[in-house]
Scaffold this motif. Structure first.
Motif, PDB file in Angstrom:
ATOM      1  N   SER A  15      48.757  55.447  34.227  1.00  0.00           N
ATOM      2  CA  SER A  15      48.851  54.067  33.733  1.00  0.00           C
ATOM      3  C   SER A  15      50.264  53.710  33.295  1.00  0.00           C
ATOM      4  O   SER A  15      50.652  52.531  33.325  1.00  0.00           O
ATOM      5  CB  SER A  15      47.889  53.862  32.560  1.00  0.00           C
ATOM      6  OG  SER A  15      46.552  54.071  32.952  1.00  0.00           O
ATOM      7  N   LEU A  46      40.038  55.360  34.283  1.00  0.00           N
ATOM      8  CA  LEU A  46      40.976  54.254  34.451  1.00  0.00           C
ATOM      9  C   LEU A  46      40.264  52.905  34.360  1.00  0.00           C
ATOM     10  O   LEU A  46      40.779  51.951  33.763  1.00  0.00           O
ATOM     11  CB  LEU A  46      41.709  54.382  35.782  1.00  0.00           C
ATOM     12  CG  LEU A  46      42.764  55.493  35.834  1.00  0.00           C
ATOM     13  CD1 LEU A  46      43.141  55.807  37.280  1.00  0.00           C
ATOM     14  CD2 LEU A  46      44.009  55.108  35.031  1.00  0.00           C
ATOM     15  N   GLN A  47      39.078  52.825  34.932  1.00  0.00           N
ATOM     16  CA  GLN A  47      38.300  51.592  34.832  1.00  0.00           C
ATOM     17  C   GLN A  47      37.916  51.300  33.387  1.00  0.00           C
ATOM     18  O   GLN A  47      37.900  50.139  32.959  1.00  0.00           O
ATOM     19  CB  GLN A  47      37.054  51.688  35.716  1.00  0.00           C
ATOM     20  CG  GLN A  47      37.378  51.625  37.205  1.00  0.00           C
ATOM     21  CD  GLN A  47      36.219  52.001  38.086  1.00  0.00           C
ATOM     22  OE1 GLN A  47      35.309  52.726  37.671  1.00  0.00           O
ATOM     23  NE2 GLN A  47      36.226  51.529  39.317  1.00  0.00           N
ATOM     24  N   LYS A  49      39.713  51.880  31.003  1.00  0.00           N
ATOM     25  CA  LYS A  49      40.941  51.369  30.391  1.00  0.00           C
ATOM     26  C   LYS A  49      41.333  50.013  30.981  1.00  0.00           C
ATOM     27  O   LYS A  49      42.475  49.574  30.860  1.00  0.00           O
ATOM     28  CB  LYS A  49      42.076  52.377  30.593  1.00  0.00           C
ATOM     29  CG  LYS A  49      41.861  53.713  29.876  1.00  0.00           C
ATOM     30  CD  LYS A  49      43.035  54.650  30.108  1.00  0.00           C
ATOM     31  CE  LYS A  49      42.813  55.997  29.417  1.00  0.00           C
ATOM     32  NZ  LYS A  49      42.743  55.869  27.950  1.00  0.00           N
ATOM     33  N   ASN A  50      40.351  49.382  31.637  1.00  0.00           N
ATOM     34  CA  ASN A  50      40.523  48.044  32.214  1.00  0.00           C
ATOM     35  C   ASN A  50      41.528  48.004  33.356  1.00  0.00           C
ATOM     36  O   ASN A  50      42.193  46.982  33.578  1.00  0.00           O
ATOM     37  CB  ASN A  50      40.925  47.040  31.122  1.00  0.00           C
ATOM     38  CG  ASN A  50      39.842  46.883  30.067  1.00  0.00           C
ATOM     39  OD1 ASN A  50      38.663  46.775  30.396  1.00  0.00           O
ATOM     40  ND2 ASN A  50      40.235  46.883  28.804  1.00  0.00           N
ATOM     41  N   LYS A  51      41.631  49.107  34.091  1.00  0.00           N
ATOM     42  CA  LYS A  51      42.459  49.144  35.285  1.00  0.00           C
ATOM     43  C   LYS A  51      41.593  48.863  36.512  1.00  0.00           C
ATOM     44  O   LYS A  51      40.435  49.281  36.578  1.00  0.00           O
ATOM     45  CB  LYS A  51      43.133  50.501  35.432  1.00  0.00           C
ATOM     46  CG  LYS A  51      44.030  50.890  34.261  1.00  0.00           C
ATOM     47  CD  LYS A  51      45.221  49.968  34.143  1.00  0.00           C
ATOM     48  CE  LYS A  51      46.144  50.423  33.018  1.00  0.00           C
ATOM     49  NZ  LYS A  51      47.321  49.511  32.879  1.00  0.00           N
ATOM     50  N   SER A  52      42.156  48.163  37.482  1.00  0.00           N
ATOM     51  CA  SER A  52      41.457  47.910  38.744  1.00  0.00           C
ATOM     52  C   SER A  52      41.732  49.078  39.692  1.00  0.00           C
ATOM     53  O   SER A  52      42.896  49.379  39.979  1.00  0.00           O
ATOM     54  CB  SER A  52      41.945  46.608  39.373  1.00  0.00           C
ATOM     55  OG  SER A  52      41.620  45.513  38.549  1.00  0.00           O
ATOM     56  N   VAL A  53      40.667  49.727  40.156  1.00  0.00           N
ATOM     57  CA  VAL A  53      40.799  50.968  40.921  1.00  0.00           C
ATOM     58  C   VAL A  53      40.249  50.806  42.335  1.00  0.00           C
ATOM     59  O   VAL A  53      39.184  50.225  42.539  1.00  0.00           O
ATOM     60  CB  VAL A  53      40.051  52.118  40.206  1.00  0.00           C
ATOM     61  CG1 VAL A  53      40.084  53.386  41.053  1.00  0.00           C
ATOM     62  CG2 VAL A  53      40.671  52.383  38.833  1.00  0.00           C
ATOM     63  N   ASP A 128      48.939  45.533  40.573  1.00  0.00           N
ATOM     64  CA  ASP A 128      48.622  46.371  39.426  1.00  0.00           C
ATOM     65  C   ASP A 128      47.417  47.283  39.658  1.00  0.00           C
ATOM     66  O   ASP A 128      46.954  47.961  38.744  1.00  0.00           O
ATOM     67  CB  ASP A 128      48.374  45.503  38.188  1.00  0.00           C
ATOM     68  CG  ASP A 128      47.195  44.553  38.355  1.00  0.00           C
ATOM     69  OD1 ASP A 128      46.696  44.408  39.495  1.00  0.00           O
ATOM     70  OD2 ASP A 128      46.776  43.953  37.350  1.00  0.00           O
ATOM     71  N   ILE A 130      45.238  50.560  41.222  1.00  0.00           N
ATOM     72  CA  ILE A 130      45.494  51.997  41.342  1.00  0.00           C
ATOM     73  C   ILE A 130      44.570  52.570  42.404  1.00  0.00           C
ATOM     74  O   ILE A 130      43.343  52.429  42.315  1.00  0.00           O
ATOM     75  CB  ILE A 130      45.262  52.721  39.995  1.00  0.00           C
ATOM     76  CG1 ILE A 130      46.194  52.161  38.916  1.00  0.00           C
ATOM     77  CG2 ILE A 130      45.484  54.232  40.153  1.00  0.00           C
ATOM     78  CD1 ILE A 130      45.912  52.693  37.522  1.00  0.00           C
TER      79      ILE A 130
END
Length: 218
Positions: A15, A46-47, A49-53, A128, A130
């Protein structure tokens, strides 16, 4: 290190990377080393943590049977050389998400069960996002520069063979047949990979995964 701590640490490191395109994370290791499990755990973390994967595997980019079995279904060289369609893998996934890419990608090129090429509608990535992709031979020399973060899952062959044989026992008809296939095809090919490409040396992180609950981290 406890497994949840390891996954959390990896997610934080990824991240924190600052690049102007989707972060391409490759997870490699010998067959049945635990790379798919780690990839799934990392994607979920990661998701959270509000990340788009974007989550996929090299196994969605196989060659059709006529190519991947042309040297024999039990051939180690055949598995090593012919199993995967690296051109499609690069051109349809890794390169579009890279520095000069157009962000239009797909996560599969062959329906393995039907043994048919597929042409899904292209997806559009945001910068942004991942990518988490796993596969045995991901860090071959013709692919190594197409990842932004590389994780090598290191597991002893004996441990991986037992895990894999147990997992594939039903598919091959018996534990013994599955174990033979791992010894003579999958792990014989994995040894060629380790000898010719030394993937551990190219990794940003090495996860020693003999103990699934308490993997080591370097």
């Amino acid at each position: 290190m406890l497994r949840n701590e390891l996954v959390s640490t990896l997610a934080i490191r990824i991240s924190q990377l600052k690049i102007d395109h989707p972060i391409r994370v490759g997870i490699s290791g010998i067959t049945a080393s635990g790379k798919t499990t780690l990839a799934n755990e990392l994607a979920k973390e990661l998701q959270n943590k509000n990340k788009s994967v974007i989550r996929t595997s090299i196994d969605n980019f196989h060659h059709p049977k006529i190519i991947r079995y042309r040297q024999g279904k039990e051939s180690a060289i055949g598995y090593y050389e012919d199993a995967h369609d690296y051109d499609s893998f690069k051109e349809k996934l890794l390169i579009p998400l890279g520095p000069e890419g157009d962000l239009q990608y797909q996560t599969i090129s062959l329906d393995l069960e039907k043994d048919e090429f597929v042409h899904p509608e292209l997806q559009i990535a945001s910068k942004d996002m991942i990518l988490i992709v796993d596969g045995t031979f991901l860090f071959k020399k013709n692919l190594i520069d197409l990842y932004d973060f590389k994780i090598f899952v290191k597991t002893d062959f004996e441990i991986a063979r037992k895990r894999g044989a147990k997992r594939e026992e039903q598919a091959f008809g018996s534990y013994e047949k599955a174990e033979d296939m791992f010894t003579n095809r999958y792990h014989a090919a994995s040894k060629l990979y380790l000898e010719q490409h030394v993937p551990e040396l190219h990794a940003d992180v090495v996860v020693i995964n003999n103990n699934l609950k308490n993997p080591e981290f370097s």
